[in-house]
Design a protein around this motif. Structure first.
Motif, mmCIF file in Angstrom:
data_model
loop_
_atom_site.group_PDB
_atom_site.id
_atom_site.type_symbol
_atom_site.label_atom_id
_atom_site.label_comp_id
_atom_site.label_asym_id
_atom_site.label_seq_id
_atom_site.Cartn_x
_atom_site.Cartn_y
_atom_site.Cartn_z
ATOM 1 N N ALA A 108 57.828 62.908 57.478
ATOM 2 C CA ALA A 108 58.542 63.828 58.378
ATOM 3 C C ALA A 108 59.950 63.311 58.667
ATOM 4 O O ALA A 108 60.908 64.090 58.728
ATOM 5 N N LEU A 109 60.087 61.998 58.846
ATOM 6 C CA LEU A 109 61.408 61.438 59.105
ATOM 7 C C LEU A 109 62.321 61.576 57.896
ATOM 8 O O LEU A 109 63.497 61.910 58.035
ATOM 9 N N ARG A 110 61.789 61.346 56.701
ATOM 10 C CA ARG A 110 62.603 61.479 55.487
ATOM 11 C C ARG A 110 63.026 62.923 55.249
ATOM 12 O O ARG A 110 64.063 63.178 54.638
ATOM 13 N N THR A 116 68.093 61.167 57.843
ATOM 14 C CA THR A 116 68.605 60.619 56.591
ATOM 15 C C THR A 116 70.076 60.224 56.727
ATOM 16 O O THR A 116 70.486 59.145 56.284
ATOM 17 N N ALA A 117 70.879 61.060 57.371
ATOM 18 C CA ALA A 117 72.302 60.760 57.569
ATOM 19 C C ALA A 117 72.486 59.564 58.504
ATOM 20 O O ALA A 117 73.343 58.697 58.267
ATOM 21 N N ALA A 118 71.685 59.492 59.565
ATOM 22 C CA ALA A 118 71.786 58.365 60.510
ATOM 23 C C ALA A 118 71.401 57.059 59.836
ATOM 24 O O ALA A 118 72.047 56.026 60.053
ATOM 25 N N VAL A 119 70.367 57.081 59.013
ATOM 26 C CA VAL A 119 69.946 55.870 58.291
ATOM 27 C C VAL A 119 71.026 55.451 57.297
ATOM 28 O O VAL A 119 71.348 54.261 57.178
ATOM 29 N N ALA A 120 71.619 56.393 56.599
ATOM 30 C CA ALA A 120 72.688 56.067 55.647
ATOM 31 C C ALA A 120 73.890 55.451 56.366
ATOM 32 O O ALA A 120 74.461 54.459 55.901
ATOM 33 N N ALA A 121 74.270 56.018 57.522
ATOM 34 C CA ALA A 121 75.400 55.470 58.286
ATOM 35 C C ALA A 121 75.082 54.070 58.809
ATOM 36 O O ALA A 121 75.931 53.166 58.744
ATOM 37 N N ALA A 122 73.865 53.870 59.309
ATOM 38 C CA ALA A 122 73.465 52.551 59.810
ATOM 39 C C ALA A 122 73.428 51.536 58.678
ATOM 40 O O ALA A 122 73.835 50.383 58.850
ATOM 41 N N THR A 123 72.973 51.948 57.496
ATOM 42 C CA THR A 123 72.941 51.060 56.338
ATOM 43 C C THR A 123 74.348 50.641 55.941
ATOM 44 O O THR A 123 74.614 49.463 55.684
ATOM 45 N N ASP A 124 75.271 51.598 55.913
ATOM 46 C CA ASP A 124 76.664 51.279 55.587
ATOM 47 C C ASP A 124 77.259 50.322 56.613
ATOM 48 O O ASP A 124 77.953 49.364 56.253
#
Length: 143
Positions: A108-110, A116-124
């Motif tokens: 559900a989260l994926r 997905t956008a928040a995880v990508a920003a946090a990863t960057d």
């Protein structure tokens, strides 16, 4: 799942990496590196790390506990053979398979593009933070 994670005082991180040098171990145990950084919870009181090749480390969040108890815990862990620790209470429970506490909510989260956008920003952000720092580990035995 987050409630279960937040309720723990000690967190065990099983890393899928095989560091060899002091610098590799130091970086992995400091921030997790670019691969295992997602496997760190920097607000936990104590995190224990174990890698695929058996290297182990520990990190403590200093606002929750003083340094000396953490040093005492690390000293106890490193000086206690497994057999002695397992038999100390007269009973060694059978191994318990790992529980994946996020498994039920992961799909559900994926599926949520905001997550997905928040995880990508946090990863960057994390990768930028890691890249901005340098670590060299030294061994001094002159005492």
């Amino acid at each position: 799942a987050l409630r279960v994670l937040e309720s723990g005082a000690v967190l065990l991180c099983m890393d899928d990496e095989e560091p060899v040098s002091r610098d590799q171990c130091g970086a992995l145990f400091w921030h997790g590196g670019l691969r295992s950084g997602r496997n760190r919870w920097f607000d936990k009181s104590v995190q224990l790390f174990v890698t695929d090749n058996g290297r182990a480390g520990m990190m403590g969040e200093h606002s929750m506990m003083d340094g000396m108890p953490v040093v005492g815990l690390a000293d106890h862990i490193t000086r206690s053979p497994y057999r002695a620790a397992a038999g100390a209470g007269g009973y060694a429970p059978p191994p318990v398979p790992p529980v994946h506490i996020f498994e039920s909510s992961a799909a559900a989260l994926r599926a949520d593009p905001r997550v997905t956008a928040a995880v990508a920003a946090a990863t960057d952000d994390f990768h930028g933070l890691v890249a901005a720092h340098e670590l060299r580990c030294q061994s001094f035995r002159g005492y």
